[in-house]
Each structure stands twice: as C-alpha cells, then as structure tokens.
Design a protein around this motif. Structure first.
Motif, short mmCIF file in Angstrom:
data_model
loop_
_atom_site.label_atom_id
_atom_site.label_comp_id
_atom_site.label_asym_id
_atom_site.label_seq_id
_atom_site.Cartn_x
_atom_site.Cartn_y
_atom_site.Cartn_z
N GLN A 127 0.85 -1.18 0.00
CA GLN A 127 0.00 0.00 0.00
C GLN A 127 0.89 1.23 0.00
O GLN A 127 1.77 1.38 0.85
N LEU A 128 0.67 2.11 -0.95
CA LEU A 128 1.44 3.35 -1.09
C LEU A 128 0.51 4.52 -0.81
O LEU A 128 -0.55 4.64 -1.45
N SER A 129 0.88 5.36 0.16
CA SER A 129 0.11 6.57 0.45
C SER A 129 1.00 7.77 0.19
O SER A 129 2.15 7.82 0.63
N LEU A 130 0.44 8.74 -0.52
CA LEU A 130 1.16 9.96 -0.87
C LEU A 130 0.41 11.16 -0.32
O LEU A 130 -0.76 11.36 -0.64
N ASP A 131 1.07 11.94 0.54
CA ASP A 131 0.47 13.17 1.06
C ASP A 131 1.00 14.33 0.22
O ASP A 131 2.22 14.46 0.03
N PHE A 132 0.08 15.15 -0.25
CA PHE A 132 0.43 16.32 -1.06
C PHE A 132 0.01 17.58 -0.33
O PHE A 132 -0.95 17.58 0.45
N LYS A 133 0.71 18.67 -0.59
CA LYS A 133 0.33 19.99 -0.09
C LYS A 133 0.36 20.94 -1.27
O LYS A 133 1.34 20.99 -2.02
N GLU A 134 -0.73 21.68 -1.43
CA GLU A 134 -0.78 22.65 -2.51
C GLU A 134 0.13 23.83 -2.19
O GLU A 134 0.34 24.18 -1.03
N MET A 135 0.67 24.43 -3.22
CA MET A 135 1.61 25.53 -3.06
C MET A 135 0.94 26.90 -3.14
O MET A 135 1.61 27.92 -3.09
N GLN A 136 -0.36 26.90 -3.25
CA GLN A 136 -1.09 28.16 -3.38
C GLN A 136 -2.24 28.16 -2.38
O GLN A 136 -2.96 27.16 -2.26
N ILE A 137 -2.39 29.25 -1.67
CA ILE A 137 -3.53 29.40 -0.76
C ILE A 137 -4.77 29.66 -1.59
O ILE A 137 -4.76 30.48 -2.51
N LEU A 138 -5.83 28.94 -1.29
CA LEU A 138 -7.08 29.12 -2.03
C LEU A 138 -7.91 30.25 -1.45
O LEU A 138 -7.85 30.53 -0.26
N ASP A 139 -8.66 30.89 -2.32
CA ASP A 139 -9.62 31.91 -1.91
C ASP A 139 -10.94 31.63 -2.61
O ASP A 139 -11.06 30.65 -3.36
N LYS A 140 -11.93 32.45 -2.40
CA LYS A 140 -13.24 32.21 -2.98
C LYS A 140 -13.20 32.18 -4.50
O LYS A 140 -13.89 31.38 -5.13
N ALA A 141 -12.41 33.04 -5.11
CA ALA A 141 -12.32 33.09 -6.57
C ALA A 141 -11.81 31.75 -7.12
O ALA A 141 -12.32 31.23 -8.12
N LYS A 142 -10.80 31.17 -6.46
CA LYS A 142 -10.25 29.87 -6.91
C LYS A 142 -11.28 28.77 -6.74
O LYS A 142 -11.41 27.89 -7.59
N ILE A 143 -12.04 28.80 -5.65
CA ILE A 143 -13.08 27.79 -5.42
C ILE A 143 -14.12 27.88 -6.53
O ILE A 143 -14.56 26.86 -7.07
N LEU A 144 -14.50 29.08 -6.90
CA LEU A 144 -15.48 29.26 -7.99
C LEU A 144 -14.92 28.78 -9.32
O LEU A 144 -15.69 28.43 -10.22
N GLN A 145 -13.61 28.71 -9.47
CA GLN A 145 -12.97 28.20 -10.69
C GLN A 145 -12.87 26.68 -10.68
O GLN A 145 -12.38 26.08 -11.63
N GLY A 146 -13.30 26.05 -9.62
CA GLY A 146 -13.31 24.58 -9.58
C GLY A 146 -12.21 23.95 -8.77
O GLY A 146 -12.00 22.75 -8.82
N PHE A 147 -11.48 24.75 -8.00
CA PHE A 147 -10.38 24.19 -7.18
C PHE A 147 -10.91 23.76 -5.83
O PHE A 147 -11.96 24.13 -5.39
#
Length: 157
Positions: free
Chosen positions: A137-157
């Motif tokens: 079993q392989l588990s990979l933890d990722f961290k995004e390099m950009q802080i999300l805001d409402k505009a990004k959420i509305l873009q589908g992130f």
C-alpha cells in the motif's frame, strides 16, 4: 460525626468561582475565534498494489522510488556553499479516459510532503518465495503551493 451531605460538598477553586456563587452570576463561557488566515490545502492518495510476477514487482518498486525521489530536494554545491534545489512540483489532473473529470475538484500545483509504504497492509505480511511482498500500500500526502480563496473555489479548485 460525618455529614450525610459530604459527597455533595462544593469546592471553590478560584476567586472568580467564589464571586460567581456569592453574586449569583456566572461568566459567559462563549468563546470567540479570530480569523488569522488559512493554511495550504493538503490531500492524500492511497494505492494498493498486488504484483503477480517479478516484472510487476520491479515496476511497483520503481514507482515507489520515483515518488520518494521527487519528494526530496537536490543538494547543489556551488563555490564552496551548499544550497537546496526545490523538490519536484506536481500538476494533478483527474481523468476519465482521455478527458478531464470535471466532477472532482481541481488541485493547484502541489508538492509531496510524505511517502508512506506499507508492505503488510491490514496486518497481513504475505510474501513470495523470494521474500518480496505480495501486497503493497502506497500513500502519498500532497500539499498545494497556493492558498485558495473564494475566486479559486469558484474556478473549480
């Protein structure tokens, strides 16, 4: 003689408790939270492997090694000094066949923060005659390099 009400004795641990009892009032226990920002979003992908032959076992080992390699920085020595080159960045896209899966939220550019390999998932240590694991079993933890805001959420992130 022992009092029958000894078990119901109240204790006052602070001056505030004493004032509360004497005055018949109680401090408001409502807590407040102050917004200080948001953190980078993290997520985990977990994969199960059950290699059937030596070639598949080799491929699984190469996949694991590739993720471990790209999780770590590179050390560069330059003019007697030592610097780190950033670990690899990942652009993750969920697909359905040849098309992007629009039903799953998108991810911004991400880095791997943890690679975890379990050679006995579920506590079952099964191996082939050569000692190589039958299940991985392989588990990979990722961290995004950009802080999300409402505009990004509305873009589908």
């Amino acid at each position: 003689a022992k009092s029958a009400g000894a078990a119901a004795t109240l204790t006052m641990s602070t001056k505030k408790d004493f004032i509360s009892v004497r005055g018949g009032v109680m401090a408001n226990p409502m807590k407040q939270m102050q917004f200080k920002g948001v953190d980078f979003r993290t997520f985990t992908f977990t994969y199960q492997f059950a290699p059937r032959d030596p070639d598949e076992r080799k491929t699984v080992n190469e996949i694991i090694k590739m993720f471990k390699l790209h999780m770590h920085p590179e050390i560069k020595t330059d003019s007697g000094g030592m610097v780190y080159l950033y670990p690899s960045e990942f652009e993750i896209t969920h697909m359905i066949g040849d098309s992007v899966n629009e039903t799953i939220g998108r991810h911004t550019t991400s880095v791997i923060t943890r690679v975890s390999v379990d050679y006995a998932p579920g506590g079952k240590n099964l191996t082939f005659h050569d000692g190589s694991p039958a299940y991985i079993q392989l588990s990979l933890d990722f961290k995004e390099m950009q802080i999300l805001d409402k505009a990004k959420i509305l873009q589908g992130f």
